[in-house]
Design an enzyme around this catalytic site. Structure first.
Site, PDB file in Angstrom:
ATOM      1  N   HIS A 476       5.168  10.915  -3.327  1.00  0.00           N
ATOM      2  CA  HIS A 476       5.662  10.174  -4.491  1.00  0.00           C
ATOM      3  C   HIS A 476       4.509   9.563  -5.278  1.00  0.00           C
ATOM      4  O   HIS A 476       4.393   9.753  -6.500  1.00  0.00           O
ATOM      5  CB  HIS A 476       6.631   9.072  -4.041  1.00  0.00           C
ATOM      6  CG  HIS A 476       7.119   8.197  -5.150  1.00  0.00           C
ATOM      7  ND1 HIS A 476       8.321   8.388  -5.781  1.00  0.00           N
ATOM      8  CD2 HIS A 476       6.545   7.124  -5.768  1.00  0.00           C
ATOM      9  CE1 HIS A 476       8.482   7.478  -6.723  1.00  0.00           C
ATOM     10  NE2 HIS A 476       7.411   6.690  -6.733  1.00  0.00           N
ATOM     11  N   GLU A 477       3.663   8.806  -4.589  1.00  0.00           N
ATOM     12  CA  GLU A 477       2.571   8.138  -5.295  1.00  0.00           C
ATOM     13  C   GLU A 477       1.582   9.148  -5.883  1.00  0.00           C
ATOM     14  O   GLU A 477       0.997   8.905  -6.939  1.00  0.00           O
ATOM     15  CB  GLU A 477       1.855   7.157  -4.366  1.00  0.00           C
ATOM     16  CG  GLU A 477       2.707   5.981  -3.925  1.00  0.00           C
ATOM     17  CD  GLU A 477       3.311   5.208  -5.097  1.00  0.00           C
ATOM     18  OE1 GLU A 477       2.668   5.138  -6.160  1.00  0.00           O
ATOM     19  OE2 GLU A 477       4.431   4.688  -4.932  1.00  0.00           O
ATOM     20  N   HIS A 480       2.589  10.121  -9.309  1.00  0.00           N
ATOM     21  CA  HIS A 480       2.031   9.238 -10.334  1.00  0.00           C
ATOM     22  C   HIS A 480       0.580   9.607 -10.621  1.00  0.00           C
ATOM     23  O   HIS A 480       0.144   9.624 -11.778  1.00  0.00           O
ATOM     24  CB  HIS A 480       2.092   7.786  -9.854  1.00  0.00           C
ATOM     25  CG  HIS A 480       3.449   7.171  -9.863  1.00  0.00           C
ATOM     26  ND1 HIS A 480       4.268   7.152 -10.969  1.00  0.00           N
ATOM     27  CD2 HIS A 480       4.127   6.508  -8.877  1.00  0.00           C
ATOM     28  CE1 HIS A 480       5.386   6.512 -10.675  1.00  0.00           C
ATOM     29  NE2 HIS A 480       5.329   6.117  -9.410  1.00  0.00           N
ATOM     30  N   HIS A 483       0.324  12.493 -12.852  1.00  0.00           N
ATOM     31  CA  HIS A 483       0.667  12.117 -14.221  1.00  0.00           C
ATOM     32  C   HIS A 483      -0.583  11.593 -14.935  1.00  0.00           C
ATOM     33  O   HIS A 483      -0.781  11.851 -16.142  1.00  0.00           O
ATOM     34  CB  HIS A 483       1.762  11.054 -14.195  1.00  0.00           C
ATOM     35  CG  HIS A 483       2.612  11.014 -15.428  1.00  0.00           C
ATOM     36  ND1 HIS A 483       3.722  10.201 -15.536  1.00  0.00           N
ATOM     37  CD2 HIS A 483       2.528  11.659 -16.608  1.00  0.00           C
ATOM     38  CE1 HIS A 483       4.285  10.364 -16.722  1.00  0.00           C
ATOM     39  NE2 HIS A 483       3.570  11.240 -17.398  1.00  0.00           N
TER      40      HIS A 483
END
Length: 694
Positions: A476-477, A480, A483
């Site tokens: 999940h992290e 980011h 991104h």
């Protein structure tokens, strides 16, 4: 503000000479921050004054681009400072952050309430409206967003209202800093010390070793310290057989901030009241409306609709799960009532009996370094062609931080990724991503990003074995991080994750799916001692059980999101004044929303809800489920197009990740998906199809 000279020996006096502009943490000391911040604010104000007083007709270059180029010294020091204050704080940094917060708020107010600057933006907008000026899409979006920022900051208010707004902003930023500091202190203080090893029955040996290390580091030789993570549910509850210890651990978790030395309740009440007053000053009925209007949700009513639509089905699922867990509990203790501290333990027992697989069996196959290289990085290579090389010559802000250089598909350097995975007293709870350098072609700056988790650190020489939740959190992290790393924008304010709060979680949630991808899972799920792959039957069982416990997970999340909305839908006069009323307000809010189910408490209770009282999620915790609508729909797109393929990764990168905040985010989704998002994939994923008829 008078600009005092900055000592040339200060590491922030000039841009970092390290690769990719990595802050030079070898040189940075606490005493360097304040003078650099003061200098940076003065420099920024001087630069903005030049823009505001420019006698020339406003142009993109002398207004929008000039604003984007301004304040670079301040930006360099703030990203380094706030990253360190959240991940490796000290009392000195805490005091400095509390001192700096209101000054920074005043600095931003001085810019965003400047009528001269706003007039230049309005003049540019008028040129566009008349057809005299045609802008590139990213510049047009920049103008729209910059004007909106000024309006939402209060530039159209009269002088008296602006004066009050400045006071409110200063108080809010200070109190948010205080709340975060006290939550960290309360969390550290609430760690549970165990002196009798028999109480740890069921806890894996590596977890015991980590607890023993923590106890020793805190001066409790011979004991075991069960450190708390930020959420209500603590991971140790999965394996601890001693029910009394489970209860003790749970009560320590939910009791944080409720009185005593680190009582957060007065602070959270002030924050709720001041944010409510600010929202009304700006023309909104409450803070939740103010937040939603500038997000993709657009209205607090839209947020209430989706949360209210999902809650009944989620709670019904949780109650059905509770019946099954109660049967398992009463096999051990006839007549016992299922409590919150029992849930994780008996959920794992029921799952292991049904699936012939439990968390303890999985952990030896989930070693951190292998998950990182053969899981997280491998998926990024397969999708985007990225490769990674550890740079031991570069250092982070703490010895535990690892620095990786990231290379693009053609072998060129793309940026840096910093991994900081272990917990420590100086790190706030939870998991998050930070930018240390925002990607921008205007400034010719590549990205530098950080991932933080809070995984217990084992004794030296022992492996870090993960739970499955920690594995998915890593993915999940890193979503980011991708991104930020894959951002390909012109303007720094549009870099990577500079998107609405209820959109920012979308790419990171998409990235979680690769933890479950069989070819990726089989690559990283290898026994850390024998090198044997996780048995195929176990992998199949793990995949088959993806919906296990969705009633619990959805209910605890929705309870927190609804609690957040309850606090921030109040007017100033409706906010309780007595700290002792916080728990009563919380109980009434959960009951009113239909999510008051004692065995499943909110993921965060008010007194340690750092996301919404200290971090940037006030009235925005709904963002995770809102983003998951987009995420689940996008996962369907990946599946329809063959899954883990470079062609899919390249399309996701080009149409969404790379565009950052340079476009209306929902338009980026439409460009990828070819239509508006649909909620049905989310309902199926979370077992909430009953909500489709609500």
């Amino acid at each position: 503000m008078k600009r005092a000279p900055l000592d040339a020996e200060n590491p922030f006096a000039a841009p970092s000479s390290l690769p990719y502009g990595l802050p030079d943490y070898r040189r940075i000391r606490t005493e360097h921050y304040e003078p650099a911040i003061d200098y940076g604010m003065a420099e920024h104000r001087a630069q903005v004054e030049v823009i505001a007083t420019d006698p020339s007709e406003p142009t993109v270059e002398n207004t929008l681009v000039a604003l984007e180029r301004s304040g670079r010294t301040l930006q360099r020091v703030l990203v380094a400072f706030f990253n360190q204050s959240s991940a490796d704080s000290t009392p000195e940094l805490d005091a400095l952050e509390e001192s700096v917060a209101p000054r920074l708020a005043a600095h931003l107010d001085a810019i965003h309430l400047d009528a001269r600057l706003f007039a230049r933006l309005e003049a540019l907008d008028a040129q566009v409206a008349s057809g005299a000026l045609t802008l590139e899409p990213d510049t047009a979006w920049l103008l729209e967003r910059t004007r909106t920022t000024f309006v939402r900051a209060g530039v159209r208010l009269d002088e008296t209202a602006q004066d009050r707004l400045r006071e409110l902003n200063a108080q809010i930023t200070t109190l948010a800093t205080v709340f975060g500091r006290e939550v960290l202190a309360a969390t550290n203080a609430a760690a549970v010390l165990v002196t009798d090893e028999a109480e740890l029955d069921g806890m894996p040996q590596d977890a015991r070793s980590a607890a023993a290390r923590s106890a020793t580091e805190r001066g409790h030789d011979g004991g075991w310290l069960l450190e708390l993570q930020l959420p209500t549910g603590q991971p140790q509850l999965v394996t601890l057989r001693d029910r009394r210890l489970r209860e003790r651990l749970h009560r320590a978790s939910v009791g944080r901030g409720l009185g005593g030395e680190h009582d957060t309740r007065p602070t959270l009440l002030q924050l709720a009241r001041l944010r409510a007053e600010r929202a009304q000053l700006l023309g909104y009925p409450h803070h939740a409306a103010y937040v939603a209007q500038d997000a993709t949700a657009k209205s607090a009513e839209a947020v209430a609709d989706i949360l209210g639509r999902l809650a009944p089905a989620a709670v019904a699922n949780a109650r059905a799960e509770a019946v099954e867990l109660t049967v398992a509990l009463q096999q051990d203790e006839p007549g016992a009532t299922l409590e919150a501290w029992d849930w994780a333990y008996y959920a794992e027992r029921v799952r292991s009996q049904a699936r012939s697989l439990d968390e303890t069996a999985l952990r030896p196959y989930l070693e951190l370094d292998r998950v990182l290289h053969e899981g997280v990085f491998r998926a990024a290579t397969a999708l985007y062609g990225l490769t990674f090389a550890e740079r031991t010559d570069l250092v982070g802000y703490h010895p535990d931080v690892r620095v990786f250089e990231v290379f693009d598909t053609d072998g060129s350097g793309l940026g840096l990724f910093l991994a900081d995975y272990w917990t420590r007293e100086s790190k706030r709870g939870g998991a998050w991503m930070n930018n240390l350098v925002d990607q921008s072609t205007l400034l010719d700056e590549p990205p530098v990003v950080v991932n933080n988790l809070n995984i217990p650190k084992p004794p030296d020489g022992q492996p870090t074995l993960l739970t499955w939740d920690q594995v998915t959190t890593m993915f999940h992290e890193f979503g980011h991080a991708l991104h930020g790393l894959l951002s390909a924008v012109r303007y720094p304010s549009q870099s990577g994750t500079e998107v609405p709060r209820d959109f920012v979680e979308y790419p990171s949630q998409v990235n979680e799916i690769w933890a479950w991808e069989p070819q990726v899972l089989q690559a990283f799920a290898v026994h850390h001692e024998t090198g044997e792959p996780m048995p195929a039957a176990w992998v199949e069982t793990l995949l088959a059980g993806r919906q296990d416990g969705e009633g619990f997970r959805t209910t605890e999340y929705l309870a927190a999101a609804l609690l957040d909305q309850a606090w921030y839908r109040l007017s100033p006069d409706e906010v309780p004044t007595d700290p002792d009323d916080v728990e009563a307000f919380e109980a009434a809010a959960l009951e009113g929303a239909g999510v008051a189910f004692a065995p499943v408490p909110p993921r965060y209770r008010s007194a340690y809800f750092n996301h919404v009282f200290s971090s940037g999620y006030s009235a925005g915790y709904y963002s995770y489920i809102w983003s998951e609508v987009l995420d689940a729909d996008t996962v369907e797109w990946f599946r329809e197009n063959g899954g883990l393929r470079r062609e899919n990764g390249d399309a996701f990168r080009a149409k969404l990740l790379g565009r950052g905040g340079s476009i209306d985010p929902l338009q980026a989704f439409r460009d990828l998906r070819g239509r508006d998002p649909q909620i049905e994939p989310l309902l199926v994923r979370r077992g909430l199809t009953a909500a489709a008829t609500v």
